[in-house]
Design an enzyme around this catalytic site. Structure first.
Site, PDB file in Angstrom:
ATOM      1  N   ASP A  81      44.252 -29.924  -3.642  1.00 30.57           N
ATOM      2  CA  ASP A  81      45.365 -30.733  -3.112  1.00 30.57           C
ATOM      3  C   ASP A  81      46.693 -29.989  -3.081  1.00 30.57           C
ATOM      4  O   ASP A  81      46.908 -29.003  -3.779  1.00 30.57           O
ATOM      5  CB  ASP A  81      45.512 -32.041  -3.898  1.00 30.57           C
ATOM      6  CG  ASP A  81      45.663 -31.828  -5.399  1.00 30.57           C
ATOM      7  OD1 ASP A  81      45.090 -30.857  -5.932  1.00 30.57           O
ATOM      8  OD2 ASP A  81      46.360 -32.635  -6.046  1.00 30.57           O
ATOM      9  N   GLU A 148      44.070 -32.683  -8.114  1.00 31.23           N
ATOM     10  CA  GLU A 148      44.434 -32.228  -9.465  1.00 31.23           C
ATOM     11  C   GLU A 148      45.821 -32.702  -9.851  1.00 31.23           C
ATOM     12  O   GLU A 148      46.074 -33.026 -11.009  1.00 31.23           O
ATOM     13  CB  GLU A 148      44.364 -30.693  -9.545  1.00 31.23           C
ATOM     14  CG  GLU A 148      44.573 -30.146 -10.955  1.00 31.23           C
ATOM     15  CD  GLU A 148      46.032 -30.080 -11.386  1.00 31.23           C
ATOM     16  OE1 GLU A 148      46.300 -30.207 -12.589  1.00 31.23           O
ATOM     17  OE2 GLU A 148      46.906 -29.922 -10.510  1.00 31.23           O
TER      18      GLU A 148
HETATM   19 ZN   LIG Z   1      50.686 -28.306  -9.674  1.00 35.80          ZN
HETATM   20 ZN   LIG Z   2      48.162 -26.500  -9.758  1.00 34.41          ZN
END
Ligand SMILES: [Zn+2]
Ligand SMILES: [Zn+2]
Length: 428
Positions: A81, A148
Site C-alpha cells: 500500500d 500495512e
Molecule cells: Zn509507512
Molecule cells: Zn512502510
C-alpha cells in the site's frame, strides 16, 4: 562474496524489467486495502513465473506458493500500500494519482513509504527462486500484503491463512530505509516500536465569530490540547524510555467568521513497553478531558482508539542466521546492528505471532550515498539518519532504483537461502 551464487544467476538480465516494474508501481500507488491494480499485476507476474497463486486474501492480498521438494517452509512478505501524500520528488515517474480515503475524501496518493520497492524486490526474488528450483529445496510462501499502513496483516491472517497455506518455519520481511544504498540493518529482539492511534472529537458550542462570548470555541480548546500534549513525553516519561506522541491531524471549522461546534484530532503514540504505552494513553485521556473541562465544554470529549500495532520482535537465533547470510551475500561491512529505540512500527510481527513462527525483519538502505557526505555508517547507526535526508512518509522520499532493487532482491534471496539451500552459504 566468493562465488557466483546459484540463486542470483541471471538477476542482472532480469534487472531492466524489475526497474520498469518499480517505476510503474511508483507512478500508480494505491491506498490501503485498495491495492487492486498492484495485486492484479503481482498475481499475473507470479503466475507467469510458475507460482501457485491465491488472490483476494484478506481483501487485496496475494499469496504465491512454490515448492521444490521437501524442506523448510519460508514465508517472505512484502507490503503493497501507499499513503495519502502529495508527491514532491519531481521524479519523471512521480505519482500524480489520487484516491478516496476511508472518510470519502479524494486525496493525493504516493508510495512515500517505499512499499513499491518491497513489491519489486519480492517479485525479483520470486522470479529467481522459480528460475532456479534446482538450487534450493523446501517451500516458499510469498505474501503480498495489503494495508500495512493501517495494520492489514491481521486481515490476511484472519482470512484462514493458517489453514490455506503451508505453515512456515520462518517469516522474513524487509523495509527500505533512508540509509545509504547497500546498508543493511537489523537487531535481535525488539526491532520496532508499538504504535497506537487515537481519534479525538472535542465539543464546543458554535456561533458567530463576532460574539465569542456566546460560544465555547473548540478551536481554542484544540490548540490548548495540542500544546499541553507536548508535555507528556518531555515532562512525564522518563528520559531513558522510548516514547513519541504526534498530533498528526487537526480539523475544525469551515469559515473565518464562524466558530464551529467541534474539533477533531488524530494522535499517534509510539512506545516500546506496555508500561509506557499505558502511561501515554492515560496522559492523553487526562489532558483531553481536563482541557475540555477548563474550556467549559458542553459535552465530554470522545476518544476512540484505532490502528494498533504491537512491538516487532526478531527471533534471536534466526536473526543471527539472517545476519550471517546477509553479510556473506552483501559484505560484512554492509551489515549493521541497529540501536534500540527505533520508533517506527510494523504489522509484520502479526505473522510470527499468529503462526507461532520465528520471524526476522531488517532494513535496507535506498538513498543516494551522496546525501550522507561526511558521515560514516557508524555515525548513522549511533546518531540516526540526519533530519535533512527525506525519510519514509516524506513527500520527498525517493529511493534510488538502483542499486536498491538489486540489494533488496539479494538480501531476500540470501536470507531465504539460509533455510532453503542445502548448504546455507549457497547464495554467497
Ligand atoms: Zn509507512
Ligand atoms: Zn512502510
Amino acid at each position: 562474496m566468493t562465488s557466483t551464487p546459484a540463486l542470483l544467476s541471471g538477476l542482472d538480465e532480469r534487472l531492466p524489467d524489475l526497474l520498469a516494474l518499480y517505476r510503474d508501481l511508483h507512478a500508480h500507488p494505491e491506498l490501503s486495502f485498495r491495492e487492486t491494480r498492484t495485486a492484479a499485476l503481482v498475481a499475473a507476474r507470479l503466475r507467469a513465473q510458475g507460482w501457485q497463486v491465491t488472490e483476494g486474501v484478506g481483501g487485496t492480498g496475494v499469496v504465491g506458493v512454490l515448492t521444490s521438494g521437501p524442506g523448510p517452509v519460508v514465508l517472505l512478505r512484502a507490503d503493497m500500500d501507499a499513503l495519502p501524500v502529495r508527491e514532491e520528488t519531481g521524479l519523471p515517474y512521480a505519482s500524480t494519482a489520487t484516491g478516496i480515503d476511508p472518510d470519502g475524501n479524494e486525496v493525493p496518493v504516493m508510495h512515500a513509504c517505499g512499499h513499491d520497492m518491497h513489491v519489486t524486490c519480492l517479485l525479483g526474488a520470486t522470479g529467481q527462486l522459480a528460475a532456479h528450483r534446482d538450487a534450493w529445496h523446501g517451500t516458499v510462501v510469498a505474501v503480498f500484503q495489503p494495508a500495512e499502513e493501517v495494520g492489514g496483516a491481521p486481515a490476511v491472517l484472519e482470512d484462514g491463512f493458517a489453514d490455506r497455506f503451508p505453515h512456515p518455519d520462518i517469516c522474513l520481511a524487509q523495509h527500505v530505509a533512508p540509509a545509504p544504498v547497500g546498508f543493511l540493518g537489523l537487531r535481535p529482539g525488539q526491532v520496532m516500536a508499538a504504535s497506537d492511534s487515537l481519534r479525538i472529537r472535542l465539543f464546543g458550542r458554535g456561533g458567530h465569530g463576532s460574539r465569542p462570548e456566546a460560544t465555547v470555541d473548540p478551536v481554542v480548546l484544540a490548540a490548548a490540547v495540542v500544546m499541553r500534549l507536548q508535555t507528556v513525553v518531555s515532562r512525564e516519561v522518563a528520559a531513558d524510555r522510548t516514547a513519541v506522541l504526534t498530533v498528526g491531524s487537526l480539523h475544525a471549522g469551515t469559515k473565518e467568521n464562524i466558530i464551529p461546534d467541534t474539533a477533531d484530532l488524530s494522535i499517534n503514540i509510539r512506545s516500546t513497553t506496555p508500561a509506557v504505552r499505558d502511561q501515554l494513553f492515560a496522559a492523553v485521556e487526562r489532558i483531553v478531558r481536563a482541557e475540555a473541562a477548563a474550556s467549559g465544554a458542553p459535552k465530554e470529549p470522545e476518544i476512540t482508539r484505532f490502528h494498533s500495532f504491537p512491538v516487532t520482535v526478531n527471533d534471536d537465533e534466526a536473526t543471527a542466521t539472517v545476519r550471517t547470510a546477509l553479510a556473506d551475500a552483501l559484505g560484512e561491512h554492509q551489515v549493521f546492528t541497529l540501536p534500540t529505540g527505533v520508533t517506527g512500527s510494523e504489522d509484520f510481527g502479526a505473522f510470527g505471532t499468529a503462526l507461532e513462527t520465528p520471524s526476522v525483519y531488517w532494513f535496507f538502505g535506498g538513498t543516494d550515498p551522496a546525501e550522507f557526505a561526511g558521515l560514516s555508517s557508524a555515525d548513522l547507526v549511533t546518531d540516526g539518519i540526519p533530519p535533512r535526508v527525506p525519510a519514509n512518509h516524506s513527500p520527498l522520499f525517493a529511493p534510488v532504483p538502483e542499486p536498491t532493487v538489486t540489494t533488496g532482491v539479494r538480501a531476500l534471496l540470501a536470507a531465504a537461502g539460509a533455510w532453503l539451500c542445502a548448504a546455507p552459504r549457497a547464495v554467497q
